[in-house]
Design an enzyme around this catalytic site. Structure first.
Site, PDB file in Angstrom:
ATOM      1  N   ASP A 221       0.827  -1.208   0.000  1.00  0.00           N
ATOM      2  CA  ASP A 221       0.000   0.000   0.000  1.00  0.00           C
ATOM      3  C   ASP A 221       0.864   1.261   0.000  1.00  0.00           C
ATOM      4  O   ASP A 221       0.556   2.247  -0.667  1.00  0.00           O
ATOM      5  CB  ASP A 221      -0.930  -0.005   1.212  1.00  0.00           C
ATOM      6  N   HIS A 249      -5.181  -2.858   5.551  1.00  0.00           N
ATOM      7  CA  HIS A 249      -5.367  -3.048   4.114  1.00  0.00           C
ATOM      8  C   HIS A 249      -6.860  -3.215   3.847  1.00  0.00           C
ATOM      9  O   HIS A 249      -7.375  -4.309   3.726  1.00  0.00           O
ATOM     10  CB  HIS A 249      -4.593  -4.300   3.679  1.00  0.00           C
TER      11      HIS A 249
END
Length: 280
Positions: A221, A249
């Site tokens: 990410d 996430h």
């Protein structure tokens, strides 16, 4: 007098990296030079040719004890790419021997044994042993570092709470095995998503492992944020720094660019100022 020479510096007899020459005086290896005329600039030093064998002059380095490294989900794609890197010394250093402990679920045992065979075939000098197993206790016994790659993946139609309940079961079992059988001061890295929550579960079920020894990765990410900023501003991704990813996430994750900067010809500039679009 042609050729390169080693510079030896007189030192205390008890100092590390000490060589004793024929005179019996202790010296430390300092550097190499190519012009012996520099001798006059090196008061208190001695010169000997680089061709001279040092095996009898310098103490042999102490061999390190192997570290036991656990990789869960080792037969999966990430584990398969990760274990040879660990065996080559990419993670712990080119002078650190390792014993790999690979754990996976029973349906993956054939693939797991295939990974083990490939590691043996590669004959990595730093790899001092391989344990391939589906038993959490065997996998966790004596490990110094645990890389928790394995986890239950979210499938189509599944709610996040369903994935969470599956991972609670997985991480409770593995954390309990680490708690009871890992080496003291074991370091744990959680990779499987949701990484933050899985790390919290592991901490709860392995209370003897210090909190500071447990961390997790949301690197994918983070890299995505860097990549999108670099594309938006048409700069190299290496010129973007201090972007932060908060949260799991999931849809609640918050990419924070308030502290992010970009290197420009006029110095570092804030990302928020350069983008000038809060909606984006």
């Amino acid at each position: 007098m042609r050729g390169s020479w080693w510079v030896l510096e007189a030192t205390d007899s008890g100092a590390p990296s000490v060589a004793r020459l024929n005179s019996g005086h202790p010296f430390r290896l300092v550097s190499r030079i190519h012009h012996p005329r520099s001798r006059r600039l090196l008061k208190g030093h001695s010169l000997i040719p680089t061709s001279r064998t040092f095996s009898k002059l310098l103490p042999a380095p102490m061999a390190k004890e192997p570290m036991r490294v656990l990789v869960t989900g080792a037969a999966g794609q990430i584990g398969y790419a990760l274990v040879p890197m660990i065996a080559r010394g990419v993670m712990l250093g080119a002078d650190q021997p390792v014993i790999l402990h690979m754990l996976d679920i029973p349906p993956a045992v054939e693939a797991l044994n295939g990974v083990k065979m490939e590691l043996v075939d590669a004959a990595f000098p730093l790899l001092k042993g391989v344990v391939a197993t589906t038993d959490a206790v065997e996998a966790c016994t004596g490990v110094n570092v645990a890389v928790m790659v394995g986890g239950f993946p979210r499938k189509e139609g599944m709610e996040r709470k369903d994935v969470m309940s599956k991972n609670v079961s997985i991480y409770k079992s593995q954390a309990s095995a680490l708690e009871a059988h890992a080496a003291p001061n074991c370091k744990v890295l959680v990779v499987a998503n949701p990484a933050n929550t899985n790390a919290l579960i592991l901490k709860e079920f392995a209370p003897s492992i210090p909190e500071k020894n447990i961390t997790c990765l949301t690197r994918l990410d983070h890299n995505r944020a860097l990549g999108q900023i670099s594309e938006r501003l048409n700069v190299q991704v290496s010129d973007v720094k201090n972007a932060i990813i908060w949260g799991n996430h999931s849809s609640s994750q918050y990419p924070d660019v308030n502290h992010a900067t970009v290197k420009t010809p006029n110095g570092e500039k804030p990302v928020r100022e350069l983008v000038a679009n809060d909606e984006w």
